[in-house]
Motif scaffolding. Sequence first.
Motif, PDB file in Angstrom:
ATOM      1  N   ARG A 237       0.834  -1.203   0.000  1.00  0.00           N
ATOM      2  CA  ARG A 237       0.000   0.000   0.000  1.00  0.00           C
ATOM      3  C   ARG A 237       0.861   1.241   0.000  1.00  0.00           C
ATOM      4  O   ARG A 237       1.950   1.240   0.576  1.00  0.00           O
ATOM      5  CB  ARG A 237      -0.882   0.023   1.248  1.00  0.00           C
ATOM      6  CG  ARG A 237      -1.877  -1.093   1.325  1.00  0.00           C
ATOM      7  CD  ARG A 237      -2.598  -1.091   2.685  1.00  0.00           C
ATOM      8  NE  ARG A 237      -3.666  -2.039   2.723  1.00  0.00           N
ATOM      9  CZ  ARG A 237      -3.534  -3.335   3.014  1.00  0.00           C
ATOM     10  NH1 ARG A 237      -2.342  -3.810   3.294  1.00  0.00           N
ATOM     11  NH2 ARG A 237      -4.582  -4.130   3.010  1.00  0.00           N
TER      12      ARG A 237
ATOM     13  N   PRO B 247      -0.562   6.161   4.173  1.00  0.00           N
ATOM     14  CA  PRO B 247      -1.738   7.034   4.329  1.00  0.00           C
ATOM     15  C   PRO B 247      -1.361   8.493   4.126  1.00  0.00           C
ATOM     16  O   PRO B 247      -0.299   8.940   4.556  1.00  0.00           O
ATOM     17  CB  PRO B 247      -2.179   6.792   5.776  1.00  0.00           C
ATOM     18  CG  PRO B 247      -1.555   5.510   6.169  1.00  0.00           C
ATOM     19  CD  PRO B 247      -0.291   5.380   5.371  1.00  0.00           C
TER      20      PRO B 247
ATOM     21  N   PRO C 110      -5.408  11.380   8.051  1.00  0.00           N
ATOM     22  CA  PRO C 110      -5.886  10.589   9.186  1.00  0.00           C
ATOM     23  C   PRO C 110      -7.171   9.826   8.851  1.00  0.00           C
ATOM     24  O   PRO C 110      -7.438   8.773   9.410  1.00  0.00           O
ATOM     25  CB  PRO C 110      -6.146  11.632  10.276  1.00  0.00           C
ATOM     26  CG  PRO C 110      -5.377  12.836   9.884  1.00  0.00           C
ATOM     27  CD  PRO C 110      -5.277  12.807   8.400  1.00  0.00           C
TER      28      PRO C 110
ATOM     29  N   GLU D   4      -7.909   8.059   6.305  1.00  0.00           N
ATOM     30  CA  GLU D   4      -7.628   6.718   5.769  1.00  0.00           C
ATOM     31  C   GLU D   4      -7.496   5.699   6.892  1.00  0.00           C
ATOM     32  O   GLU D   4      -8.042   4.595   6.797  1.00  0.00           O
ATOM     33  CB  GLU D   4      -6.365   6.739   4.929  1.00  0.00           C
ATOM     34  CG  GLU D   4      -6.529   7.516   3.652  1.00  0.00           C
ATOM     35  CD  GLU D   4      -5.225   7.702   2.935  1.00  0.00           C
ATOM     36  OE1 GLU D   4      -4.651   6.704   2.454  1.00  0.00           O
ATOM     37  OE2 GLU D   4      -4.765   8.853   2.857  1.00  0.00           O
ATOM     38  N   GLU D   5      -6.774   6.065   7.929  1.00  0.00           N
ATOM     39  CA  GLU D   5      -6.619   5.158   9.074  1.00  0.00           C
ATOM     40  C   GLU D   5      -7.949   4.971   9.791  1.00  0.00           C
ATOM     41  O   GLU D   5      -8.329   3.860  10.157  1.00  0.00           O
ATOM     42  CB  GLU D   5      -5.559   5.702  10.041  1.00  0.00           C
ATOM     43  CG  GLU D   5      -4.157   5.668   9.492  1.00  0.00           C
ATOM     44  CD  GLU D   5      -3.632   4.259   9.285  1.00  0.00           C
ATOM     45  OE1 GLU D   5      -3.956   3.353  10.078  1.00  0.00           O
ATOM     46  OE2 GLU D   5      -2.887   4.059   8.304  1.00  0.00           O
ATOM     47  N   GLN D   6      -8.654   6.054  10.000  1.00  0.00           N
ATOM     48  CA  GLN D   6      -9.937   6.007  10.699  1.00  0.00           C
ATOM     49  C   GLN D   6     -10.952   5.151   9.946  1.00  0.00           C
ATOM     50  O   GLN D   6     -11.635   4.320  10.537  1.00  0.00           O
ATOM     51  CB  GLN D   6     -10.468   7.430  10.869  1.00  0.00           C
ATOM     52  CG  GLN D   6     -11.812   7.518  11.554  1.00  0.00           C
ATOM     53  CD  GLN D   6     -12.330   8.960  11.573  1.00  0.00           C
ATOM     54  OE1 GLN D   6     -11.707   9.875  11.072  1.00  0.00           O
ATOM     55  NE2 GLN D   6     -13.494   9.132  12.161  1.00  0.00           N
TER      56      GLN D   6
ATOM     57  N   GLY E  28     -10.239   3.006   7.485  1.00  0.00           N
ATOM     58  CA  GLY E  28      -9.696   1.686   7.171  1.00  0.00           C
ATOM     59  C   GLY E  28      -9.595   1.400   5.688  1.00  0.00           C
ATOM     60  O   GLY E  28      -9.769   0.268   5.259  1.00  0.00           O
TER      61      GLY E  28
ATOM     62  N   THR F 243      -7.410   2.227   1.785  1.00  0.00           N
ATOM     63  CA  THR F 243      -6.124   2.552   1.197  1.00  0.00           C
ATOM     64  C   THR F 243      -6.353   3.283  -0.114  1.00  0.00           C
ATOM     65  O   THR F 243      -7.196   2.870  -0.904  1.00  0.00           O
ATOM     66  CB  THR F 243      -5.331   1.252   0.931  1.00  0.00           C
ATOM     67  OG1 THR F 243      -5.157   0.576   2.171  1.00  0.00           O
ATOM     68  CG2 THR F 243      -3.995   1.532   0.307  1.00  0.00           C
TER      69      THR F 243
END
Length: 129
Positions: A6, A9, A12, A14-16, A18, A20
């Motif tokens: 991947r 990110p 933020p 993208e992480e929250q 989930g 890619t």
Amino acid sequence: MSKRTRIPPLSPFEEQAGFTRALRTGNRIVCSGTIGVEEDGSVSPDAGKQADRCFALIKGYIEELGGAMEDVVRVRMFATDIKDADAITAAFTRALAHVRPTGTLVAIAALYHPSWKVEIEAEAVIGDE
């Protein structure tokens, strides 16, 4: 099982959420819906310029994952106003006419932010035989 690579990110969210922005599995690269946001966070009011930025970002994602625009096999374009179809298609032509991937452009009701006029997805296959 194929290893997934991947891109890091870029926000933020993208992480929250989930997800890619782009990933490579085997010889396939898939780019999520891409919005034409500039590095400074601004967005052009022009749909064609937004689409050009989308393709520039997609090019960067594909290259970061070891591919090239010549590897693109499919593009999906989502426009919030079908009147912008010609400007968006012109951006597609500038970015990919030499490759001739499959392409779809559809009008949709809205995107997440009202200033966003186009979102573009792309898929590439590296070393297709």
